[in-house]
Scaffold this active site. Structure first.
Site, PDB file in Angstrom:
ATOM      1  N   LYS A  18       0.845  -1.197   0.000  1.00  0.00           N
ATOM      2  CA  LYS A  18       0.000   0.000   0.000  1.00  0.00           C
ATOM      3  C   LYS A  18       0.881   1.248   0.000  1.00  0.00           C
ATOM      4  O   LYS A  18       0.692   2.151  -0.785  1.00  0.00           O
ATOM      5  CB  LYS A  18      -0.890  -0.049   1.246  1.00  0.00           C
ATOM      6  CG  LYS A  18      -1.807   1.127   1.418  1.00  0.00           C
ATOM      7  CD  LYS A  18      -2.717   0.859   2.600  1.00  0.00           C
ATOM      8  CE  LYS A  18      -3.368   2.118   3.094  1.00  0.00           C
ATOM      9  NZ  LYS A  18      -4.260   1.882   4.218  1.00  0.00           N
ATOM     10  N   GLU A  38      10.620  -4.584   4.422  1.00  0.00           N
ATOM     11  CA  GLU A  38      10.731  -5.974   3.978  1.00  0.00           C
ATOM     12  C   GLU A  38      10.382  -6.088   2.493  1.00  0.00           C
ATOM     13  O   GLU A  38      11.098  -6.719   1.705  1.00  0.00           O
ATOM     14  CB  GLU A  38       9.779  -6.882   4.779  1.00  0.00           C
ATOM     15  CG  GLU A  38      10.123  -7.043   6.249  1.00  0.00           C
ATOM     16  CD  GLU A  38       9.504  -5.966   7.138  1.00  0.00           C
ATOM     17  OE1 GLU A  38       9.149  -4.881   6.616  1.00  0.00           O
ATOM     18  OE2 GLU A  38       9.383  -6.228   8.349  1.00  0.00           O
ATOM     19  N   GLY A  85      -4.544  -2.530   5.440  1.00  0.00           N
ATOM     20  CA  GLY A  85      -3.827  -3.675   4.851  1.00  0.00           C
ATOM     21  C   GLY A  85      -4.522  -4.988   5.154  1.00  0.00           C
ATOM     22  O   GLY A  85      -4.693  -5.839   4.283  1.00  0.00           O
ATOM     23  N   ARG A  86      -4.960  -5.172   6.394  1.00  0.00           N
ATOM     24  CA  ARG A  86      -5.560  -6.459   6.787  1.00  0.00           C
ATOM     25  C   ARG A  86      -6.998  -6.600   6.304  1.00  0.00           C
ATOM     26  O   ARG A  86      -7.639  -7.622   6.551  1.00  0.00           O
ATOM     27  CB  ARG A  86      -5.463  -6.637   8.302  1.00  0.00           C
ATOM     28  CG  ARG A  86      -6.056  -5.513   9.122  1.00  0.00           C
ATOM     29  CD  ARG A  86      -5.628  -5.593  10.583  1.00  0.00           C
ATOM     30  NE  ARG A  86      -6.088  -4.466  11.380  1.00  0.00           N
ATOM     31  CZ  ARG A  86      -5.451  -3.316  11.526  1.00  0.00           C
ATOM     32  NH1 ARG A  86      -4.317  -3.123  10.883  1.00  0.00           N
ATOM     33  NH2 ARG A  86      -5.938  -2.352  12.282  1.00  0.00           N
ATOM     34  N   GLU A 116      -4.139  -7.459  15.070  1.00  0.00           N
ATOM     35  CA  GLU A 116      -3.690  -6.115  14.697  1.00  0.00           C
ATOM     36  C   GLU A 116      -4.851  -5.124  14.823  1.00  0.00           C
ATOM     37  O   GLU A 116      -4.650  -3.951  15.082  1.00  0.00           O
ATOM     38  CB  GLU A 116      -3.116  -6.116  13.268  1.00  0.00           C
ATOM     39  CG  GLU A 116      -2.244  -4.899  12.970  1.00  0.00           C
ATOM     40  CD  GLU A 116      -1.432  -5.029  11.681  1.00  0.00           C
ATOM     41  OE1 GLU A 116      -0.245  -5.366  11.757  1.00  0.00           O
ATOM     42  OE2 GLU A 116      -1.990  -4.791  10.597  1.00  0.00           O
ATOM     43  N   HIS A 132      -3.669 -34.135  17.033  1.00  0.00           N
ATOM     44  CA  HIS A 132      -2.509 -34.927  17.448  1.00  0.00           C
ATOM     45  C   HIS A 132      -1.399 -34.033  17.978  1.00  0.00           C
ATOM     46  O   HIS A 132      -0.241 -34.423  18.007  1.00  0.00           O
ATOM     47  CB  HIS A 132      -2.027 -35.780  16.269  1.00  0.00           C
ATOM     48  CG  HIS A 132      -3.103 -36.706  15.799  1.00  0.00           C
ATOM     49  ND1 HIS A 132      -3.292 -37.953  16.344  1.00  0.00           N
ATOM     50  CD2 HIS A 132      -4.097 -36.524  14.897  1.00  0.00           C
ATOM     51  CE1 HIS A 132      -4.342 -38.521  15.762  1.00  0.00           C
ATOM     52  NE2 HIS A 132      -4.853 -37.673  14.891  1.00  0.00           N
ATOM     53  N   LYS A 146       8.984  -0.704  13.642  1.00  0.00           N
ATOM     54  CA  LYS A 146       9.676  -0.245  12.430  1.00  0.00           C
ATOM     55  C   LYS A 146      10.737   0.790  12.791  1.00  0.00           C
ATOM     56  O   LYS A 146      11.860   0.744  12.302  1.00  0.00           O
ATOM     57  CB  LYS A 146       8.673   0.385  11.449  1.00  0.00           C
ATOM     58  CG  LYS A 146       7.766  -0.621  10.770  1.00  0.00           C
ATOM     59  CD  LYS A 146       6.865   0.066   9.752  1.00  0.00           C
ATOM     60  CE  LYS A 146       5.841  -0.886   9.187  1.00  0.00           C
ATOM     61  NZ  LYS A 146       4.879  -0.248   8.294  1.00  0.00           N
TER      62      LYS A 146
HETATM   63  O1  F6P Z   1       2.354  -4.776   9.678  1.00  0.00           O
HETATM   64  C1  F6P Z   1       1.939  -3.456   9.621  1.00  0.00           C
HETATM   65  C2  F6P Z   1       1.380  -3.111   8.325  1.00  0.00           C
HETATM   66  O2  F6P Z   1       1.147  -1.762   8.310  1.00  0.00           O
HETATM   67  C3  F6P Z   1       0.109  -3.888   8.022  1.00  0.00           C
HETATM   68  O3  F6P Z   1      -1.022  -3.313   8.548  1.00  0.00           O
HETATM   69  C4  F6P Z   1       0.143  -3.937   6.540  1.00  0.00           C
HETATM   70  O4  F6P Z   1      -0.724  -4.899   6.088  1.00  0.00           O
HETATM   71  C5  F6P Z   1       1.593  -4.228   6.306  1.00  0.00           C
HETATM   72  O5  F6P Z   1       2.269  -3.451   7.262  1.00  0.00           O
HETATM   73  C6  F6P Z   1       2.126  -3.966   4.926  1.00  0.00           C
HETATM   74  O6  F6P Z   1       2.068  -2.614   4.572  1.00  0.00           O
HETATM   75  P1  F6P Z   1       2.237  -2.161   3.074  1.00  0.00           P
HETATM   76  O7  F6P Z   1       1.144  -2.779   2.280  1.00  0.00           O
HETATM   77  O8  F6P Z   1       2.157  -0.666   3.085  1.00  0.00           O
HETATM   78  O9  F6P Z   1       3.584  -2.622   2.594  1.00  0.00           O
END
Ligand code: F6P
Length: 548
Positions: free
Chosen positions: A211, A217, A272-273, A358, A389, A509
């Site tokens: 987003k 990452e 995002g979620r 979250e 199990h 972060k």
């Molecule tokens: O983990 C935190 C977060 O902001 C989530 O809410 C989101 O889904 C994720 O990082 C990824 O963010 P982006 O889509 O901006 O890379």
């Protein structure tokens, strides 16, 4: 704000009434509740959008439900639902709407954000996705060397990974089998290396899902994937045919080298979620096709409509949320096990972990006041019957009370055989055993050595929901995810918290940002952390540079 100023949740008459009610019913065994009402199994059940929820194996009676509904009304659930669907600002700390429901609304509907109708934009992106997905599926979209795409690698993290991978696995049965989809999220180089080691770059398309297009990452993996592709395809020009982006950051995407025509947009009013049904689901659409994707959206929409209009006592997501409040805040079940008896739903627990934890893992209300009650349960789980199990021992006989959501399907997606009956027999048997247990008298009747009796007694009275659908289809999946989204929302409204921000994640972060340059420093460079962190970093520096 949902909470009247100065009134904390635990002082509300409806909450106090629930506490008193708990004192009278809290210890009543499910055996007694079922014995007292032969119709209980049907009475405490609901059906919506093709999902059947049996909530009779919870420690509740009719009064529990009416008190929970009264609590929801008192906390303004109706008004908050309307506010969400109308596009009002309900994500207070980030001052924006939470409008995931707009992602699956009919084209004729109008929802305005800052005076602009967002529905037209949603449908334009869906059409863009459908055109592209079809080009990839049909082989019309060619890679840099003229070969068709066979491999899709989705790079994203959090909501930009968990939703896509969960949906891909869930709908694999409907996927085009000559395309493979892989998902890379971790900044650990292993993730990307293992995902790409056997792929042919000439046939591989990367979807960079972010987003913000700034997430460490994702951007690190995206640049590594870019270098991997260029090294194998011999030209920077290859990026245009092997990378597309899903983002709300057009500038960042362009700077990466992806043309605006290969960017699929979404908006800051989708968390995002809550985004697996937006362009973030591009990999899902490529895998299963636009028609199945739209079927999934239809499932979401049917559940949305039900949530918006059904009376609370017959409202499936609202009731699921209210029962969760009862189990967590009154019975003390602070964890929720999600137990799908469907291998295709193997990533559902991980997806729901982010959605629930979250969203509602917060310790202050919207107005910043510290809560004096538990908020989100810890969510975990594994597909059945595997979990039986492993950790079910604790659910049956441990000291912690664990609430469980069992999920199953009446029909298998595979040719008829005994396996599905065996799978579902296990589900039904587990919920029965958890509810009713096994008494000492029943154990004695089995002629075991008396010394074993205490070990073989099952107290029962463990609360479970059972969600049963006819068949795992895109529609069912959409309905189920919408159900959980709205259950989470319901709980957030009761707790008076902002279910749509995630300040706790931002903190992590920042911290890693400060520490990274220190790892690169020489062993002499001074460190100003606590003594534990300093020692760990020093040790890391020493061995990181040691020859292997
Ligand atoms: O983990 C935190 C977060 O902001 C989530 O809410 C989101 O889904 C994720 O990082 C990824 O963010 P982006 O889509 O901006 O890379």
């Amino acid at each position: 704000m949902s909470m009247a100023a100065g009134t904390t949740l635990t002082q509300r008459p409806a909450w106090v009434a629930l506490q008193a009610h708990h004192a009278s019913i809290g210890q009543t065994h499910l055996r007694e509740l079922f014995a007292a009402d032969p119709q209980r199994g049907e009475r405490f059940a609901l059906e919506a959008a093709g999902l059947y929820l049996d909530y009779s194996k919870n420690r509740i009676d009719a009064q529990t439900i009416s008190l929970l509904v009264a609590l929801a009304e008192d906390c303004g659930l109706h008004e908050r639902i309307e506010a969400m669907f109308n596009g009002d600002i309900i994500n207070m700390t980030e001052a924006r709407p939470a409008l995931h429901v707009a992602l699956r609304t009919a084209m004729e509907t109008r929802i305005f954000v800052d005076g602009v109708d967002v529905v037209a934009g949603v449908h334009a992106v869906l059409d863009h996705m459908a055109t592209f997905a079809e080009q990839v599926r049909s082989g019309q979209w060619l890679g840099h060397t003229g070969k068709r795409i066979r491999n899709i690698v989705n790079i994203g993290i959090g909501g930009s990974d968990l939703g896509p991978v969960m949906a891909y696995e869930a709908l694999r049965h409907y996927s085009q089998r000559d395309l493979t989809c892989r998902f890379v999220s971790n900044i650990d180089a292993t993730d990307l290396l293992e995902a790409t080691r056997d792929l042919d770059a000439t046939e591989t398309l990367f979807i960079i899902c972010s987003k913000t297009f700034t997430t460490l990452e994702t951007m690190t993996n995206a640049h590594a994937a870019r270098a991997w592709s260029i090294a194998r395809l011999g030209s920077e020009a290859a990026v245009a045919r092997h990378f597309v982006a899903v983002s709300s950051n057009a500038q960042g995407v362009e700077a990466f080298g992806i043309a605006p025509s290969n960017m699929f947009g979404f908006w800051d009013w989708i968390g995002g979620r809550y985004s697996m049904d937006s362009a973030i689901g591009l990999s899902t659409m490529i895998a299963v096709g636009a028609e199945h994707f739209r079927e999934m959206l239809a499932g979401f929409q049917v559940m949305d409509t039900h949530f918006r209009h059904a009376p609370l006592a017959e409202n499936l997501p609202a009731l699921l949320g209210l029962i969760a409040i009862w189990n967590n805040n009154f019975l003390g079940a602070t964890t929720l096990a999600v137990l799908p008896y469907a291998q295709y739903l193997k990533r559902l627990p991980a997806y729901l972990q982010q959605l629930m934890m979250e969203s509602n893992g917060k310790h202050v209300t919207e107005s910043g006041a510290h809560v004096d009650y538990a908020t989100s349960p810890v969510v975990w789980g594994e597909p059945g019957s595997n979990g039986q199990h492993s950790f079910y021992q604790l659910i049956h006989q441990g000291t912690a009370l664990v609430a469980c959501d069992f999920i199953g399907f009446c029909q298998s997606l595979h040719p008829p055989g005994d396996q599905h009956d065996l799978l579902m027999a296990n589900l039904f048997a587990q919920t029965e055993a958890l509810a009713f247990g096994k008494t000492a008298a029943e154990v004695s009747a089995e002629n075991l050595a008396p010394v074993l009796t205490p070990h073989c007694v099952f107290e029962g009275n463990r609360p479970t929901n059972t969600l049963l659908a006819e068949r795992l289809t895109p529609h069912t999946l959409g309905a189920m995810i919408a159900m959980y989204e709205h259950s989470v929302f319901t709980q957030g409204v009761i707790w008076g918290i902002d279910s749509f921000d995630q300040w706790g994640v931002q903190f992590g972060k920042q911290l890693a940002g400060h520490t990274t340059p220190e790892l690169e420093g020489t062993t002499e460079r001074p460190l100003n952390h606590d003594s534990s962190t300093n020692a760990l970093i020093r040790r890391y520096r020493r061995f990181n540079r040691a020859p292997s």
